[in-house]
Design a protein around this motif. Structure first.
Motif, PDB file in Angstrom:
ATOM      1  N   UNK A 181     -18.996 -35.472 -14.828  1.00 52.39           N
ATOM      2  CA  UNK A 181     -20.454 -35.376 -14.793  1.00 52.39           C
ATOM      3  C   UNK A 181     -20.944 -33.949 -15.056  1.00 52.39           C
ATOM      4  N   UNK A 182     -20.063 -32.964 -15.014  1.00 54.51           N
ATOM      5  CA  UNK A 182     -20.441 -31.582 -15.283  1.00 54.51           C
ATOM      6  C   UNK A 182     -20.129 -31.166 -16.721  1.00 54.51           C
ATOM      7  N   UNK A 183     -19.496 -32.058 -17.510  1.00 54.68           N
ATOM      8  CA  UNK A 183     -19.164 -31.747 -18.895  1.00 54.68           C
ATOM      9  C   UNK A 183     -20.386 -31.951 -19.789  1.00 54.68           C
ATOM     10  N   UNK A 184     -20.487 -31.111 -20.793  1.00 54.37           N
ATOM     11  CA  UNK A 184     -21.572 -31.249 -21.764  1.00 54.37           C
ATOM     12  C   UNK A 184     -21.256 -32.394 -22.720  1.00 54.37           C
ATOM     13  N   UNK A 185     -22.287 -32.930 -23.343  1.00 51.39           N
ATOM     14  CA  UNK A 185     -22.103 -33.993 -24.323  1.00 51.39           C
ATOM     15  C   UNK A 185     -21.376 -33.402 -25.521  1.00 51.39           C
ATOM     16  N   UNK A 186     -20.310 -34.058 -25.954  1.00 51.70           N
ATOM     17  CA  UNK A 186     -19.546 -33.595 -27.103  1.00 51.70           C
ATOM     18  C   UNK A 186     -18.502 -32.549 -26.783  1.00 51.70           C
ATOM     19  N   UNK A 187     -18.349 -32.156 -25.540  1.00 58.08           N
ATOM     20  CA  UNK A 187     -17.337 -31.158 -25.165  1.00 58.08           C
ATOM     21  C   UNK A 187     -16.008 -31.881 -24.940  1.00 58.08           C
ATOM     22  N   UNK A 188     -15.223 -31.977 -25.998  1.00 60.57           N
ATOM     23  CA  UNK A 188     -13.974 -32.742 -25.953  1.00 60.57           C
ATOM     24  C   UNK A 188     -12.926 -32.080 -25.061  1.00 60.57           C
ATOM     25  N   UNK A 189     -12.915 -30.756 -25.019  1.00 57.52           N
ATOM     26  CA  UNK A 189     -11.933 -30.055 -24.187  1.00 57.52           C
ATOM     27  C   UNK A 189     -12.202 -30.332 -22.711  1.00 57.52           C
ATOM     28  N   UNK A 190     -13.456 -30.262 -22.321  1.00 55.34           N
ATOM     29  CA  UNK A 190     -13.823 -30.543 -20.931  1.00 55.34           C
ATOM     30  C   UNK A 190     -13.509 -31.995 -20.578  1.00 55.34           C
TER      31      UNK A 190
END
Length: 162
Positions: free
Chosen positions: A58-67
């Protein structure tokens, strides 16, 4: 008495002390002067690998594949750890029931309660997801459960009349 300080040593005891010191003194010198300081300089390592906690899904940005990947790996590790905890609690319960056989209802109540609570919590988080579940599916399951509880009350109590 051999520990009496006023008593003189016999020839045989003197021979044994000398023979003992020939072999023991070099070992004591090496241990005190070399091994001891090196041992204190390098403390023993903790044998479990410790991973740094990373942001959850829930803390990852949209499109942040690494996260997303890191959150998924942490989810898998957490699932393995909680599954092993559940196995340990199950073994404790079975050992208690085997030991107390006839009195297991009274004597193993704490183990029974601990296991049932852990099993319920595990099922709430990981149950009905399947073998190939990932962190996104678990997050969606949690979201749907929270929406259900807001609308209808605690899961398992039935639907509220609206």
């Amino acid at each position: 008495m051999p520990d009496d300080p006023g008593r003189a040593k016999s020839t045989f005891e003197g021979f044994l002390d000398t023979y003992f010191n020939i072999f023991n003194k070099p070992i004591e010198i090496v241990r005190e002067n070399i091994v001891g300081p090196l041992k204190n300089k390098n403390p023993p390592k903790y044998y479990h690998r410790r991973y740094k906690r990373i942001p959850s899904i829930d803390e990852c940005s949209v499109g942040d594949e690494v996260c997303l990947y890191e959150a998924n790996e942490q989810y898998k590790r957490d699932m393995k750890v909680e599954s092993q905890i559940l196995i340990i609690l199950r073994h404790r319960l079975l050992e208690c029931e085997f030991y107390w056989s006839d009195d297991k209802k009274e004597k193993c109540k704490k183990q029974q309660d601990d296991y049932k609570t852990a099993e319920t919590n595990w099922f709430v988080k990981y149950g009905d997801l399947g073998a190939k579940a990932n962190v996104l599916e678990a997050y969606m399951k949690q979201k749907h459960r929270m929406i259900w509880e807001r609308r209808h009350g605690e899961v398992g109590t039935g639907m509220k009349e609206t």
